[in-house]
Design an enzyme around this catalytic site. Sequence first.
Site, mmCIF file in Angstrom:
data_model
loop_
_atom_site.group_PDB
_atom_site.id
_atom_site.type_symbol
_atom_site.label_atom_id
_atom_site.label_comp_id
_atom_site.label_asym_id
_atom_site.label_seq_id
_atom_site.Cartn_x
_atom_site.Cartn_y
_atom_site.Cartn_z
ATOM 1 N N ILE A 144 -5.613 10.250 11.093
ATOM 2 C CA ILE A 144 -4.755 10.923 10.429
ATOM 3 C C ILE A 144 -5.077 11.628 8.837
ATOM 4 C CG2 ILE A 144 -2.490 10.279 9.172
ATOM 5 C CD1 ILE A 144 -2.457 9.652 12.307
ATOM 6 N N ASN A 201 0.969 -2.427 5.234
ATOM 7 C CA ASN A 201 0.277 -1.298 5.089
ATOM 8 C C ASN A 201 -1.076 -1.304 4.521
ATOM 9 O OD1 ASN A 201 -0.180 2.163 5.772
ATOM 10 N ND2 ASN A 201 0.135 1.579 3.595
ATOM 11 N N GLY A 207 0.691 -1.135 0.147
ATOM 12 C CA GLY A 207 0.074 -0.040 -0.074
ATOM 13 C C GLY A 207 0.868 1.304 -0.083
ATOM 14 N N ALA A 217 -12.847 -5.011 12.660
ATOM 15 C CA ALA A 217 -12.666 -6.452 12.600
ATOM 16 C C ALA A 217 -11.385 -6.763 12.119
ATOM 17 C CB ALA A 217 -13.631 -7.316 12.091
ATOM 18 N N TYR A 266 -13.979 -2.904 8.940
ATOM 19 C CA TYR A 266 -12.618 -2.298 9.263
ATOM 20 C C TYR A 266 -12.041 -2.723 10.306
ATOM 21 C CZ TYR A 266 -8.929 1.180 8.669
ATOM 22 O OH TYR A 266 -7.993 1.909 8.630
ATOM 23 N N SER A 283 -4.984 0.044 13.548
ATOM 24 C CA SER A 283 -5.552 1.370 13.761
ATOM 25 C C SER A 283 -6.255 1.182 15.104
ATOM 26 C CB SER A 283 -6.724 1.229 12.764
ATOM 27 O OG SER A 283 -7.576 2.225 13.172
ATOM 28 N N VAL A 294 -2.780 -7.470 -2.991
ATOM 29 C CA VAL A 294 -2.691 -8.118 -1.883
ATOM 30 C C VAL A 294 -3.246 -9.137 -1.146
ATOM 31 C CG1 VAL A 294 -1.005 -5.988 -1.393
ATOM 32 C CG2 VAL A 294 -3.518 -5.974 -0.365
ATOM 33 N N LYS A 354 -8.705 -4.861 11.400
ATOM 34 C CA LYS A 354 -7.699 -4.162 12.349
ATOM 35 C C LYS A 354 -7.341 -4.857 13.663
ATOM 36 C CE LYS A 354 -6.410 -1.031 9.281
ATOM 37 N NZ LYS A 354 -5.020 -1.158 8.428
#
Length: 258
Positions: free
Chosen positions: A199, A101, A17, A168, A166, A153, A75, A170
């Site tokens: 961020i 990433n 990434g 789950a 998301y 995260s 990926v 992370k």
Amino acid sequence: MDNDTIGTNPKRAIVTGGTRGIGRAIVKELATGNFRNLLFSDIAFVYNSCDECAEQLIKEIDNPNVKVYSFKSDVSSFEQTQTTVDAIIKKIGGVDVLINNAGITKDNLLLRMNEKDFDDVIAANLKSVFNYTKAVIKPMIAQRYGRIINISSVVGLIGNAGQSNYSASKAGIIGFTKSMARELASRGITVNAVAPGFIQTDMTDKLTEEQVKRLIQNVPMARLGKPEDVAKVTAFLCSKDADYITGQVIAVDGGMTM
């Protein structure tokens, strides 16, 4: 060659990434050689779609001592990952550092989330970490040295409404990180996670000013972080100064999860 000698030599890294946001900042940070005890000879970054972004990033690397290569690959595909890592290792001669990433979001409340949106996020965010870690551990074990940093995260720590898929993925990265740290510690390989908070990236750029204000109400430092904030912590975990750190999750979140 012993572990100490390998640890002080210029490194060869893979970053997934790598063309946007945090990944882009990580590639640039590693290429600068700014962090003490940390020099890279070769950096290969993996991206999924934007050829122009990859070309532009390579042009922006202004360090004649570092060679930067781009590899286009999905990926989430186990087969593509193995082919890509084999090609990278052939190109740069080995791998010392892996930074997982790559990630996507497909946000929705669970009532409205479809199966594909759940599966796609788990595949891109979590399965990719399995794919790339699986592909690099044999050469790392053979040389008895390696650094693996997984970008998780804060939502993997505290959850977030509308991001069950998301969150789950992370949280899964954190569990995977700790398990790998235990499996690989005796082989000279450290495995850690970085958990960014809010961020400033292309994801947050899509938010309205009011939405951003609501986000930072939960941040004691009362501002968004920068991709470079995450990149610098990642670089530290790659360095010799972090030799005795493994299985940890470092939150870069302005105090959100303290």
